[in-house]
Motif scaffolding. Structure first.
Motif, PDB file in Angstrom:
ATOM      1  N   UNK A 186      29.842  36.927  44.417  1.00 44.20           N
ATOM      2  CA  UNK A 186      31.287  36.730  44.316  1.00 44.20           C
ATOM      3  C   UNK A 186      31.779  36.914  42.883  1.00 44.20           C
ATOM      4  N   UNK A 187      30.971  36.478  41.933  1.00 41.28           N
ATOM      5  CA  UNK A 187      31.382  36.567  40.535  1.00 41.28           C
ATOM      6  C   UNK A 187      31.702  37.982  40.103  1.00 41.28           C
ATOM      7  N   UNK A 188      30.962  38.950  40.649  1.00 43.83           N
ATOM      8  CA  UNK A 188      31.178  40.356  40.291  1.00 43.83           C
ATOM      9  C   UNK A 188      32.475  40.914  40.887  1.00 43.83           C
ATOM     10  N   UNK A 189      33.039  40.186  41.866  1.00 47.64           N
ATOM     11  CA  UNK A 189      34.222  40.687  42.559  1.00 47.64           C
ATOM     12  C   UNK A 189      35.503  39.975  42.128  1.00 47.64           C
ATOM     13  N   UNK A 190      35.398  38.970  41.278  1.00 50.18           N
ATOM     14  CA  UNK A 190      36.572  38.192  40.884  1.00 50.18           C
ATOM     15  C   UNK A 190      37.532  39.040  40.061  1.00 50.18           C
ATOM     16  N   UNK A 191      38.816  38.672  40.134  1.00 47.71           N
ATOM     17  CA  UNK A 191      39.845  39.443  39.448  1.00 47.71           C
ATOM     18  C   UNK A 191      39.932  39.136  37.972  1.00 47.71           C
ATOM     19  N   UNK A 192      40.916  39.755  37.335  1.00 50.11           N
ATOM     20  CA  UNK A 192      41.089  39.624  35.890  1.00 50.11           C
ATOM     21  C   UNK A 192      41.591  38.247  35.473  1.00 50.11           C
ATOM     22  N   UNK A 193      41.989  37.419  36.447  1.00 49.57           N
ATOM     23  CA  UNK A 193      42.428  36.060  36.137  1.00 49.57           C
ATOM     24  C   UNK A 193      41.252  35.097  35.989  1.00 49.57           C
ATOM     25  N   UNK A 194      40.030  35.601  36.111  1.00 45.15           N
ATOM     26  CA  UNK A 194      38.820  34.825  35.820  1.00 45.15           C
ATOM     27  C   UNK A 194      38.201  35.341  34.528  1.00 45.15           C
ATOM     28  N   UNK A 195      37.622  34.417  33.759  1.00 46.18           N
ATOM     29  CA  UNK A 195      36.900  34.776  32.541  1.00 46.18           C
ATOM     30  C   UNK A 195      35.446  34.360  32.689  1.00 46.18           C
ATOM     31  N   UNK A 196      34.548  35.261  32.362  1.00 41.17           N
ATOM     32  CA  UNK A 196      33.122  34.918  32.355  1.00 41.17           C
ATOM     33  C   UNK A 196      32.825  34.278  31.002  1.00 41.17           C
ATOM     34  N   UNK A 197      32.871  32.938  30.973  1.00 41.97           N
ATOM     35  CA  UNK A 197      32.799  32.214  29.699  1.00 41.97           C
ATOM     36  C   UNK A 197      31.389  32.197  29.123  1.00 41.97           C
ATOM     37  N   UNK A 198      30.402  32.383  29.968  1.00 45.06           N
ATOM     38  CA  UNK A 198      29.006  32.568  29.566  1.00 45.06           C
ATOM     39  C   UNK A 198      28.357  33.330  30.713  1.00 45.06           C
ATOM     40  N   UNK A 199      27.146  33.854  30.541  1.00 46.04           N
ATOM     41  CA  UNK A 199      26.561  34.681  31.598  1.00 46.04           C
ATOM     42  C   UNK A 199      26.551  33.987  32.962  1.00 46.04           C
ATOM     43  N   UNK A 200      27.214  34.617  33.932  1.00 49.04           N
ATOM     44  CA  UNK A 200      27.267  34.146  35.327  1.00 49.04           C
ATOM     45  C   UNK A 200      27.988  32.807  35.487  1.00 49.04           C
ATOM     46  N   UNK A 201      28.904  32.521  34.589  1.00 43.10           N
ATOM     47  CA  UNK A 201      29.780  31.342  34.701  1.00 43.10           C
ATOM     48  C   UNK A 201      31.216  31.848  34.604  1.00 43.10           C
ATOM     49  N   UNK A 202      31.937  31.755  35.737  1.00 44.44           N
ATOM     50  CA  UNK A 202      33.293  32.291  35.808  1.00 44.44           C
ATOM     51  C   UNK A 202      34.288  31.143  35.971  1.00 44.44           C
ATOM     52  N   UNK A 203      35.325  31.136  35.131  1.00 43.38           N
ATOM     53  CA  UNK A 203      36.336  30.079  35.136  1.00 43.38           C
ATOM     54  C   UNK A 203      37.709  30.719  35.244  1.00 43.38           C
ATOM     55  N   UNK A 204      38.496  30.245  36.194  1.00 43.69           N
ATOM     56  CA  UNK A 204      39.855  30.772  36.334  1.00 43.69           C
ATOM     57  C   UNK A 204      40.699  30.391  35.128  1.00 43.69           C
ATOM     58  N   UNK A 205      41.616  31.260  34.771  1.00 46.85           N
ATOM     59  CA  UNK A 205      42.413  31.046  33.565  1.00 46.85           C
ATOM     60  C   UNK A 205      43.295  29.811  33.655  1.00 46.85           C
TER      61      UNK A 205
END
Length: 220
Positions: free
Chosen positions: A39-58
């Motif tokens: 799922x992480x690879x498919x998230x939109x631009x409103x998510x930031x990968x703050x560290x490898x394989x950690x995605x946080x919505x803006x």
């Protein structure tokens, strides 16, 4: 009522399409890590990968003292508070609260879930708008380390899992300082009294009272 489709409204989690593929929700536990990575690879631009394989919505708010272990996803509008410990393999939905000193490991939290104070949630799935009161915990390993079974009304269901905490349906309320023993399944719209020790299956629209007495909620 033990089936995945009976516990959750799939529209309230990005894991919904994944969960639809399982008859019983605990069957999904083994694949949570890979699900998050995919799922992480498919998230939109409103998510930031703050560290490898950690995605946080803006729009999520993460305290600087919180630990986010990989892989994990933190959804829109979610608050991760002071000293939260996300060990990894945690898919946290939208508008959730992960509170102070809360620990998450191998979990799916649907949207609007609250685990706000001193909770441990491991190898578990928490449905839409479910809430765990302060100090309530999921126990995910049996004391004798044998495989977890679900103690259903019609007999035991083997899971083949050594680690399995609890499945909470949508709108479940767990009272403060309760322990949900391995293999616990709580149906939607049910309530657990504070300081309870819960084991087995709690039907939907029920109340688990002191001493493990289960009563149906009144409809009036």
């Amino acid at each position: 009522m033990l089936q995945t489709k009976d516990l959750f409204d799939f529209s309230h989690s990005i894991a919904g399409p994944y969960l639809m593929g399982f008859e019983y929700p605990w069957q999904a536990l083994a694949g949570i890590k890979q699900l998050i990575l995919d799922l992480g690879k498919q998230l939109g631009s409103d998510f930031t990968e703050v560290s490898p394989n950690v995605w946080v919505h803006d729009t999520a708010v993460v305290a600087p003292t919180a630990f986010l272990g990989a892989p994990c996803i933190i959804g829109a509008g979610t608050e991760v508070r002071h000293c939260a410990f996300i060990r990894g393999s945690a898919l946290v939905g939208e508008n959730c609260v992960v509170g102070n000193s809360v620990e998450l490991k191998n979990v799916i939290l649907f949207d609007n879930v609250q685990v706000p104070h001193y909770n441990y949630v491991g190898d578990s799935i928490l449905g839409y708008k479910s809430h765990m009161g302060a100090g309530s915990l999921t126990s995910n390993v049996k004391s004798d380390k044998t495989l977890v079974v679900v103690k259903a009304p019609n007999g035991q269901i083997p899971t083949g899992l050594k680690k399995f905490g609890a499945m909470l349906g949508d709108f479940v309320e767990v009272g403060c300082n309760s322990v949900l023993n391995p293999g616990t399944v709580i149906g939607p719209h049910s309530n657990i009294y504070p300081t309870s020790c819960v084991r087995g299956v709690v039907p939907p629209d029920s109340i688990w009272k002191t001493g493990g007495v289960i009563v149906a909620k009144r409809k009036d």
